[in-house]
Design a protein around this motif. Structure first.
Motif, short mmCIF file in Angstrom:
data_model
loop_
_atom_site.label_atom_id
_atom_site.label_comp_id
_atom_site.label_asym_id
_atom_site.label_seq_id
_atom_site.Cartn_x
_atom_site.Cartn_y
_atom_site.Cartn_z
N ALA A 89 -4.10 17.25 12.25
CA ALA A 89 -4.55 15.89 11.94
C ALA A 89 -4.27 15.62 10.47
O ALA A 89 -4.28 16.54 9.64
CB ALA A 89 -6.04 15.73 12.23
N PHE A 90 -4.00 14.35 10.15
CA PHE A 90 -3.70 13.97 8.77
C PHE A 90 -4.72 12.96 8.26
O PHE A 90 -4.84 11.85 8.79
CB PHE A 90 -2.30 13.33 8.69
CG PHE A 90 -1.19 14.32 8.88
CD1 PHE A 90 -0.66 15.00 7.80
CD2 PHE A 90 -0.70 14.56 10.15
CE1 PHE A 90 0.37 15.92 7.99
CE2 PHE A 90 0.33 15.48 10.35
CZ PHE A 90 0.86 16.16 9.26
N TYR A 91 -5.45 13.35 7.22
CA TYR A 91 -6.32 12.44 6.49
C TYR A 91 -5.47 11.78 5.41
O TYR A 91 -4.41 12.31 5.03
CB TYR A 91 -7.48 13.20 5.86
CG TYR A 91 -8.58 13.57 6.83
CD1 TYR A 91 -9.78 12.89 6.84
CD2 TYR A 91 -8.41 14.62 7.73
CE1 TYR A 91 -10.79 13.22 7.73
CE2 TYR A 91 -9.42 14.97 8.61
CZ TYR A 91 -10.60 14.27 8.61
OH TYR A 91 -11.60 14.61 9.49
N GLU A 92 -5.93 10.64 4.89
CA GLU A 92 -5.18 9.96 3.85
C GLU A 92 -6.08 9.67 2.65
O GLU A 92 -7.24 9.28 2.81
CB GLU A 92 -4.60 8.63 4.37
CG GLU A 92 -3.73 7.93 3.34
CD GLU A 92 -3.08 6.68 3.91
OE1 GLU A 92 -2.09 6.83 4.65
OE2 GLU A 92 -3.59 5.58 3.61
N ALA A 93 -5.51 9.89 1.46
CA ALA A 93 -6.22 9.57 0.22
C ALA A 93 -5.31 8.70 -0.64
O ALA A 93 -4.09 8.89 -0.67
CB ALA A 93 -6.60 10.84 -0.52
N HIS A 94 -5.93 7.74 -1.32
CA HIS A 94 -5.19 6.84 -2.20
C HIS A 94 -5.99 6.67 -3.48
O HIS A 94 -7.20 6.48 -3.45
CB HIS A 94 -5.00 5.47 -1.52
CG HIS A 94 -4.40 4.45 -2.43
ND1 HIS A 94 -3.09 4.49 -2.85
CD2 HIS A 94 -4.96 3.35 -3.01
CE1 HIS A 94 -2.86 3.46 -3.66
NE2 HIS A 94 -3.98 2.75 -3.76
N ASN A 95 -5.28 6.74 -4.61
CA ASN A 95 -5.90 6.54 -5.91
C ASN A 95 -5.53 5.14 -6.39
O ASN A 95 -4.43 4.93 -6.90
CB ASN A 95 -5.42 7.59 -6.91
CG ASN A 95 -6.00 7.41 -8.29
OD1 ASN A 95 -6.77 6.48 -8.54
ND2 ASN A 95 -5.64 8.29 -9.20
#
Length: 189
Positions: A89-95
Motif C-alpha cells: 500500500a502507498f501512503y502519500e505525504a506533501h509538504n
C-alpha cells in the motif's frame, strides 16, 4: 542505622529509579514487539504459506496537530487479501510549506490481538522522512498477516485489521541539514 548509611541508601535508590526510568522505554518496546501487546507489529520477511481465508486490512492516516504536511491514506482504503499473502500500500505525504520539514511516523494496529500477527516487511515508518518545500512523495508499506493468527484464541476471530499511522514533525536529521536550503535570516529594519 546511621544517617550516613541512610543517605547512601536513599542515594542508591534514586540512582536505581533514574536508571530504571531510562530502561523502561526500550524494555517496554521489546516487550510489545515480542508479544504484539498494544498493537505493535512484527517485522520480518514474507510468509512461507498463503491460506485461502482472507482478511481485510483498513488503512488510516493522521498527523499531529503541529505537523504542517498533508498526509493521506492509500486510495484503496480497504484491502482484502489471503492470510499470508504479501500486500503493498502507498501512503502519500506533501509538504505545502516553503521550508524543509522532517517527520517520523508512529503506527498502531487494531484490534490489539492482531498486532503480533501483522508483519511489516518494509515500511516508511522505519526511517525519518524529509520533504523539501512543495515535495510530494509516495511512501510504501509492504506487509502480510501471519497465518499463525488462526491459532490465537482471541485473534482467530478477527475479520478486519486497521493499520494506522500518525506523522509528527521532528528535527531535521544531522546528515540532512547540509542538504536543506538555507533559511533566510530575519532582517531588522
Amino acid at each position: 542505622m546511621t544517617p550516613r548509611k541512610t543517605a547512601f541508601g536513599l542515594l542508591g535508590l534514586v540512582v536505581l529509579m533514574v536508571g530504571m526510568s531510562f530502561a523502561a522505554v526500550p524494555l517496554y518496546d521489546l516487550f510489545c514487539r515480542v508479544t504484539g501487546y498494544g498493537g505493535t507489529t512484527a517485522e520480518g520477511a514474507g510468509s512461507e504459506r498463503v491460506l485461502e481465508q482472507t482478511i481485510s486490512v483498513r488503512f488510516d492516516a493522521s498527523k499531529s496537530r503541529d505537523m504542517a504536511w498533508e498526509f493521506t491514506a492509500p486510495d484503496v482504503r480497504v484491502m482484502d487479501l489471503p492470510i499470508g499473502q504479501t500486500g503493498l500500500a502507498f501512503y502519500e505525504a506533501h509538504n505545502p510549506t516553503d521550508r524543509v520539514i522532517a517527520g517520523q511516523a508512529s503506527y498502531n494496529v487494531t484490534p490489539y490481538s492482531a498486532g503480533g500477527y501483522f508483519t511489516k516487511i518494509d515500511c516508511f515508518c522505519f526511517t525519518e522522512q524529509v520533504l523539501q518545500p512543495g515535495q510530494t512523495v509516495q511512501m510504501p508499506v509492504t506487509f502480510y498477516v501471519d497465518p499463525e493468527i488462526l491459532t490465537d484464541s482471541e485473534a482467530k476471530f478477527v475479520q478486519e485489521i486497521t493499520l494506522s499511522y500518525t506523522f509528527y514533525e521532528i528535527d531535521i536529521p544531522v546528515d540532512e541539514v547540509s542538504l536543506a536550503p538555507a533559511q533566510p535570516a530575519d532582517e531588522e529594519g
